[in-house]
Design a protein around this motif. Sequence first.
Motif, PDB file in Angstrom:
ATOM      1  N   TYR A 177       0.800  -1.223   0.000  1.00 16.41           N
ATOM      2  CA  TYR A 177       0.000   0.000   0.000  1.00 16.41           C
ATOM      3  C   TYR A 177       0.839   1.282   0.000  1.00 16.41           C
ATOM      4  O   TYR A 177       0.496   2.245  -0.703  1.00 16.41           O
ATOM      5  CB  TYR A 177      -0.985  -0.029   1.174  1.00 16.41           C
ATOM      6  CG  TYR A 177      -2.054  -1.088   0.998  1.00 16.41           C
ATOM      7  CD1 TYR A 177      -2.940  -1.030  -0.074  1.00 16.41           C
ATOM      8  CD2 TYR A 177      -2.158  -2.158   1.879  1.00 16.41           C
ATOM      9  CE1 TYR A 177      -3.910  -2.013  -0.250  1.00 16.41           C
ATOM     10  CE2 TYR A 177      -3.124  -3.140   1.710  1.00 16.41           C
ATOM     11  CZ  TYR A 177      -3.993  -3.057   0.634  1.00 16.41           C
ATOM     12  OH  TYR A 177      -4.941  -4.031   0.452  1.00 16.41           O
ATOM     13  N   PRO A 178       1.945   1.362   0.736  1.00 13.77           N
ATOM     14  CA  PRO A 178       2.782   2.566   0.616  1.00 13.77           C
ATOM     15  C   PRO A 178       3.343   2.763  -0.792  1.00 13.77           C
ATOM     16  O   PRO A 178       3.457   3.907  -1.270  1.00 13.77           O
ATOM     17  CB  PRO A 178       3.911   2.312   1.625  1.00 13.77           C
ATOM     18  CG  PRO A 178       3.326   1.382   2.627  1.00 13.77           C
ATOM     19  CD  PRO A 178       2.411   0.498   1.846  1.00 13.77           C
ATOM     20  N   VAL A 179       3.691   1.660  -1.469  1.00 15.32           N
ATOM     21  CA  VAL A 179       4.214   1.770  -2.836  1.00 15.32           C
ATOM     22  C   VAL A 179       3.131   2.279  -3.783  1.00 15.32           C
ATOM     23  O   VAL A 179       3.384   3.117  -4.657  1.00 15.32           O
ATOM     24  CB  VAL A 179       4.756   0.406  -3.315  1.00 15.32           C
ATOM     25  CG1 VAL A 179       5.160   0.475  -4.785  1.00 15.32           C
ATOM     26  CG2 VAL A 179       5.942  -0.021  -2.469  1.00 15.32           C
ATOM     27  N   ASP A 181       0.586   4.153  -2.961  1.00 20.23           N
ATOM     28  CA  ASP A 181       0.372   5.575  -2.654  1.00 20.23           C
ATOM     29  C   ASP A 181       1.450   6.442  -3.289  1.00 20.23           C
ATOM     30  O   ASP A 181       1.173   7.543  -3.802  1.00 20.23           O
ATOM     31  CB  ASP A 181       0.361   5.781  -1.133  1.00 20.23           C
ATOM     32  CG  ASP A 181      -0.849   5.135  -0.470  1.00 20.23           C
ATOM     33  OD1 ASP A 181      -1.841   4.881  -1.189  1.00 20.23           O
ATOM     34  OD2 ASP A 181      -0.797   4.867   0.746  1.00 20.23           O
ATOM     35  N   GLU A 182       2.678   5.933  -3.282  1.00 25.00           N
ATOM     36  CA  GLU A 182       3.780   6.699  -3.862  1.00 25.00           C
ATOM     37  C   GLU A 182       3.658   6.775  -5.378  1.00 25.00           C
ATOM     38  O   GLU A 182       3.959   7.815  -5.986  1.00 25.00           O
ATOM     39  CB  GLU A 182       5.112   6.052  -3.472  1.00 25.00           C
ATOM     40  CG  GLU A 182       6.324   6.916  -3.798  1.00 25.00           C
ATOM     41  CD  GLU A 182       7.596   6.345  -3.214  1.00 25.00           C
ATOM     42  OE1 GLU A 182       8.684   6.806  -3.615  1.00 25.00           O
ATOM     43  OE2 GLU A 182       7.508   5.444  -2.362  1.00 25.00           O
ATOM     44  N   LEU A 183       3.194   5.696  -5.996  1.00 24.90           N
ATOM     45  CA  LEU A 183       3.007   5.704  -7.451  1.00 24.90           C
ATOM     46  C   LEU A 183       1.890   6.650  -7.868  1.00 24.90           C
ATOM     47  O   LEU A 183       1.901   7.196  -8.978  1.00 24.90           O
ATOM     48  CB  LEU A 183       2.690   4.289  -7.945  1.00 24.90           C
ATOM     49  CG  LEU A 183       3.880   3.352  -8.153  1.00 24.90           C
ATOM     50  CD1 LEU A 183       3.391   1.949  -8.483  1.00 24.90           C
ATOM     51  CD2 LEU A 183       4.778   3.873  -9.266  1.00 24.90           C
ATOM     52  N   SER A 185       1.368   9.521  -6.738  1.00 29.72           N
ATOM     53  CA  SER A 185       1.886  10.889  -6.786  1.00 29.72           C
ATOM     54  C   SER A 185       3.023  11.047  -7.786  1.00 29.72           C
ATOM     55  O   SER A 185       3.151  12.081  -8.442  1.00 29.72           O
ATOM     56  CB  SER A 185       2.359  11.324  -5.395  1.00 29.72           C
ATOM     57  OG  SER A 185       3.348  10.427  -4.911  1.00 29.72           O
ATOM     58  N   SER A 186       3.858  10.014  -7.928  1.00 25.16           N
ATOM     59  CA  SER A 186       4.975  10.105  -8.872  1.00 25.16           C
ATOM     60  C   SER A 186       5.344   8.715  -9.382  1.00 25.16           C
ATOM     61  O   SER A 186       5.546   7.791  -8.596  1.00 25.16           O
ATOM     62  CB  SER A 186       6.196  10.748  -8.197  1.00 25.16           C
ATOM     63  OG  SER A 186       6.657   9.944  -7.140  1.00 25.16           O
ATOM     64  N   SER A 188       7.969   6.322 -11.181  1.00 22.09           N
ATOM     65  CA  SER A 188       9.398   6.220 -11.462  1.00 22.09           C
ATOM     66  C   SER A 188       9.747   4.768 -11.753  1.00 22.09           C
ATOM     67  O   SER A 188       9.007   3.841 -11.390  1.00 22.09           O
ATOM     68  CB  SER A 188      10.222   6.725 -10.275  1.00 22.09           C
ATOM     69  OG  SER A 188      10.048   5.882  -9.153  1.00 22.09           O
ATOM     70  N   ASN A 191      10.121   2.741  -8.523  1.00 18.42           N
ATOM     71  CA  ASN A 191       8.852   2.352  -7.902  1.00 18.42           C
ATOM     72  C   ASN A 191       8.151   1.243  -8.689  1.00 18.42           C
ATOM     73  O   ASN A 191       7.554   0.332  -8.107  1.00 18.42           O
ATOM     74  CB  ASN A 191       7.930   3.568  -7.794  1.00 18.42           C
ATOM     75  CG  ASN A 191       8.393   4.540  -6.726  1.00 18.42           C
ATOM     76  OD1 ASN A 191       9.142   4.168  -5.822  1.00 18.42           O
ATOM     77  ND2 ASN A 191       7.957   5.798  -6.826  1.00 18.42           N
ATOM     78  N   HIS A 194       9.895  -2.020  -7.986  1.00 22.57           N
ATOM     79  CA  HIS A 194       9.517  -2.476  -6.650  1.00 22.57           C
ATOM     80  C   HIS A 194       8.123  -3.096  -6.668  1.00 22.57           C
ATOM     81  O   HIS A 194       7.877  -4.156  -6.074  1.00 22.57           O
ATOM     82  CB  HIS A 194       9.562  -1.296  -5.675  1.00 22.57           C
ATOM     83  CG  HIS A 194       9.426  -1.706  -4.237  1.00 22.57           C
ATOM     84  ND1 HIS A 194       9.275  -0.798  -3.209  1.00 22.57           N
ATOM     85  CD2 HIS A 194       9.402  -2.936  -3.649  1.00 22.57           C
ATOM     86  CE1 HIS A 194       9.173  -1.449  -2.066  1.00 22.57           C
ATOM     87  NE2 HIS A 194       9.249  -2.742  -2.306  1.00 22.57           N
TER      88      HIS A 194
END
Length: 326
Positions: A177-179, A181-183, A185-186, A188, A191, A194
């Motif tokens: 879930y943190p990954v 959430d990060e995707l 917004s941005s 890469s 990411n 991962h």
Amino acid sequence: MGESRGPFLRAFIPGSTSSDDTGRLNLDARGNRGSHSVGTKNRGHASRSWIKIDQDGNFEILELDKTTIMRHCSLPARDLRLLDPLFIYPSTILGREKAIVVSLVQIRCIITADEVILMNSLDGCVVQYYLELCKRLQTNKDQADDLPFEFRALELALELTCMSLDAQVKELGMEIYPVLDELASSISTLNLEHLRRLKGHLLALTQQVQKVHDEIEHLMDDDGDMAAMYLTEKKQRLDSSSDGYTQTNISSLDRVVSKSAPVSPVGSISGAQKLQRAFSSIVTSKHGSLISSSSNRENVEQLEMLLEAYFVVVDNTLSKLLSVRL
């Protein structure tokens, strides 16, 4: 328990030797005492270190080859392959004539009416199963338990497997879930890579949970498979039937032979042998019919309730996995 842990722990330390090690059994294919070196080969089969746990929670560390295990538990070679940690097999629970073969992710063992046999290993799940089973058996040694020995051992294997799978699902969710959430917004390359690795882990874990789920469901749907796992009842029924038929057979044979008037000593011996073979044939036929009919009427409700409890747990774990969308 405290006195037994010494040799058990030393068995895991490479190169360690002690006077306790001389108490280990190293049996060849005929069950004879052999050398105490690990990895010796008997009849082309390498001996391995096994842990045997009895009904009172006592254990022994034995050096046995596959032939000895197969003969002792009346198992085919293909069943023993399920226990080899070097191979990856789907989770399986098999009811055999004298044993239950359990292969649930990391917990792999043979359960009989009197003992549990599993490979000596440093794997955390194996050590946890071994220690917890000994603890429970010793704690409840003098207490009445509704479950026979084989179901208590099977229940612990199911319990630890379900707990381990559920813990892995929770841990994976905390990573995914943190990954995501990060995707959001941005995006890469790092990411995405991962996330790709996490997806592979998710698929592998889903397959493991699904197989345990399907195996328990399959057992609950087959009364014959469940009846085959009532090892204690089968053993008691077989022992009592054998004793009863043996006494009846001997008494009947004595009466028939005593009433016979042999013409000659040679004739009397031949007649007695024929009568004995005839009675043996009848007893074997009746004995087999009794076991078959009793198995069909076996009450499997006790085992079915046990399996259903863990089916609910693993079904909930599977639902968590299937709810994750990557």
